[in-house]
Design a protein around this motif. Structure first.
Motif, PDB file in Angstrom:
ATOM      1  N   ARG B  64       0.880  -1.182  -0.072  1.00 41.62           N
ATOM      2  CA  ARG B  64       0.284  -0.145   0.068  1.00 41.62           C
ATOM      3  C   ARG B  64       0.749   1.399   0.142  1.00 41.62           C
ATOM      4  N   THR B  65       1.780   1.260  -0.901  1.00 47.34           N
ATOM      5  CA  THR B  65       2.840   2.164  -0.905  1.00 47.34           C
ATOM      6  C   THR B  65       2.020   3.656  -1.246  1.00 47.34           C
ATOM      7  N   PRO B  66       2.536   4.778  -0.630  1.00 50.38           N
ATOM      8  CA  PRO B  66       1.833   5.774  -0.958  1.00 50.38           C
ATOM      9  C   PRO B  66       2.394   6.482  -2.134  1.00 50.38           C
ATOM     10  N   VAL B  67       1.796   6.760  -3.173  1.00 56.29           N
ATOM     11  CA  VAL B  67       2.317   7.027  -4.298  1.00 56.29           C
ATOM     12  C   VAL B  67       2.000   8.648  -4.812  1.00 56.29           C
ATOM     13  N   GLU B  68       3.151   9.357  -5.172  1.00 54.11           N
ATOM     14  CA  GLU B  68       2.650  10.746  -5.876  1.00 54.11           C
ATOM     15  C   GLU B  68       3.234  11.074  -7.043  1.00 54.11           C
ATOM     16  N   ILE B  69       2.564  11.274  -8.042  1.00 55.93           N
ATOM     17  CA  ILE B  69       2.684  11.471  -9.404  1.00 55.93           C
ATOM     18  C   ILE B  69       3.057  12.838  -9.752  1.00 55.93           C
ATOM     19  N   VAL B  70       4.431  12.626 -10.552  1.00 58.75           N
ATOM     20  CA  VAL B  70       4.957  14.126 -10.759  1.00 58.75           C
ATOM     21  C   VAL B  70       5.582  14.156 -12.108  1.00 58.75           C
ATOM     22  N   SER B  71       5.799  15.536 -12.485  1.00 54.64           N
ATOM     23  CA  SER B  71       6.336  15.589 -13.859  1.00 54.64           C
ATOM     24  C   SER B  71       7.877  14.899 -13.797  1.00 54.64           C
ATOM     25  N   VAL B  72       8.471  14.621 -15.057  1.00 52.98           N
ATOM     26  CA  VAL B  72       9.959  14.628 -15.139  1.00 52.98           C
ATOM     27  C   VAL B  72      10.849  15.528 -14.437  1.00 52.98           C
ATOM     28  N   ALA B  73      10.354  16.729 -14.960  1.00 58.23           N
ATOM     29  CA  ALA B  73      11.454  17.979 -14.470  1.00 58.23           C
ATOM     30  C   ALA B  73      11.162  17.965 -12.846  1.00 58.23           C
ATOM     31  N   ASP B  74       9.914  17.624 -12.441  1.00 59.17           N
ATOM     32  CA  ASP B  74      10.060  17.680 -10.975  1.00 59.17           C
ATOM     33  C   ASP B  74      10.914  16.574 -10.242  1.00 59.17           C
ATOM     34  N   LEU B  75      11.010  15.202 -10.914  1.00 60.72           N
ATOM     35  CA  LEU B  75      11.776  14.306 -10.411  1.00 60.72           C
ATOM     36  C   LEU B  75      13.322  14.579 -10.592  1.00 60.72           C
ATOM     37  N   GLN B  76      13.690  15.317 -11.600  1.00 63.40           N
ATOM     38  CA  GLN B  76      15.002  15.722 -11.798  1.00 63.40           C
ATOM     39  C   GLN B  76      15.518  16.846 -10.541  1.00 63.40           C
ATOM     40  N   ARG B  77      14.303  17.658 -10.278  1.00 66.03           N
ATOM     41  CA  ARG B  77      14.595  18.629  -9.385  1.00 66.03           C
ATOM     42  C   ARG B  77      14.887  18.082  -8.197  1.00 66.03           C
ATOM     43  N   ILE B  78      14.245  17.199  -7.712  1.00 63.79           N
ATOM     44  CA  ILE B  78      14.427  16.601  -6.145  1.00 63.79           C
ATOM     45  C   ILE B  78      15.604  15.508  -6.297  1.00 63.79           C
TER      46      ILE B  78
END
Lengths: 253, 253
Positions: B64-78
């Protein structure tokens, strides 16, 4: 202090395009520069801190190397290393001459090794295992890339390379010699028990895709490093070392 | 879109200090995240592109993993990767429990391995050669460093580690067991002919200085990889692979 145009020239050598245009490349850091000064490479210029120059003046004599003394800050501004308090050498690239495998000699063939760090590590491994010739596909990383030179830890001065059409080369070898061609695959002979011959070619393939299908028919002996656990693969540098180690174990010199 | 405070939290995990404070670390990239979702690690959060989530929804169910959907740009930012179009997982670190060597088991001891890339490569090598336990000096690079996790290519999910006082551990082993302790030195026995026993410890030392003098007395068998050329040394990851390959050749399972 280096002139603006000198700085621009040296920094242009970070890029393959300009290394090819000017026929020069960079060697950075105390140990690597010491090694290249003692090698057969032609030194175009030595950019060094005063401390480096004083300690290594004997190495600069034999070629009448042009020396420019700079600050550590200057050195880091023109180079690619995060820290360099020693020297940077601008060195002439060598002519891309074909290399012929002698009887009983082990020669490495690199088919599309893309990562400069891997290529540098492979030069160092080749040097450790007494392999002096490396034949590279045109798509393999540029050996004169500063990351390759740096990762080779000076071994670039003791190993020769050639870039070209390795398929024609293997075709030619197959028609004219009986040199064995070893290549790493998942379904090859166990390298722990294989009776390696005295010499021949060892083909290492691309980091993700392995050896190209076009090249496969020329491999006369498929070899495999046995796996005892669950990792999907080994890094290409690691695999090269393990294969050469097994080859040398069977056929020392 | 992630909130500012979520971004700050995730980016803090680039640093060891905050990984220790929060008991969490980052796993990045499609393949590594797929592996960690299938492992025994507890997932705190999965930050994924829609494409990754759709393709891997089955892997996120069981916890039951909490999932957050983001953009590729967001992913690379964090994250720490130059490119990541898949996912990033925030994962709970494991308790630092002592590991006991079973009879006939090969256990690695890392004495002050500083480079995260080397440590990650060593995890992958251990996993290939079926070595499941790694004991690290406190000065060894942090295994939860994103560079280690990335270089391990998923093998961090299959190898266990412990950080602590390896001298006390070896002292204790010497007093209570007859486990052999192998260590790489320049004047050791040739690994090509050494009759390795079924199990024991293999100590790998620091990239520049090798094994600490304090540790030397506990090494019961000095070993050496024979050199056939002129390179001064082999990288510690390469040496680990060659040593384990020779050990497994003699004592497969």
């Amino acid at each position: 202090m280096l002139s603006k145009s000198r700085q621009t020239y040296i920094r242009s050598l970070h890029q393959k395009k300009y290394r090819q245009q000017y026929g020069a490349f960079l060697v950075e850091g105390t140990k690597s520069v010491q090694e290249v000064l003692q090698s057969s490479f032609e030194i175009e210029a030595l950019i060094a801190t005063e401390a480096f120059y004083k300690e290594n003046v004997s190495l600069t004599d034999h070629q009448r190397t042009p020396v420019e003394i700079v600050s550590v800050a200057d050195l880091q501004r023109i180079g690619t290393l995060e820290s360099n308090n020693g020297a940077l050498a601008v060195v002439r690239t060598k002519e891309n001459r074909p290399l012929v495998a002698d009887t009983g000699e082990i020669v490495l063939i690199l088919d599309d090794i893309r990562d400069p760090g891997n290529l540098g590590t492979i030069l160092r491994i080749a040097d450790w295992y007494g392999v002096h010739k490396i034949l590279c596909s045109e798509t393999t990383a540029d050996v004169y890339n500063p990351k390759v030179i740096s990762a080779s830890k000076g071994s670039f001065t003791r190993v020769q390379w050639w870039y070209g059409d390795i398929i024609s080369l293997l075709q030619n070898s197959a028609e004219n010699t009986t040199q064995p061609v070893y290549g790493a695959f998942l379904d090859g002979a166990d390298v722990h028990t294989l009776p390696f011959g005295p010499g021949g070619y060892l083909v290492m393939g691309n980091e993700s895709n392995g050896i190209r299908p076009d090249l496969e028919p020329f491999v006369t002996q498929r070899v495999t490093i046995p796996r005892y656990g669950d990792a999907e693969s080994l890094n290409v540098g690691i695999a090269t070392a393990v294969l050469l180690d097994n080859w040398r174990r069977v056929n020392g010199r």
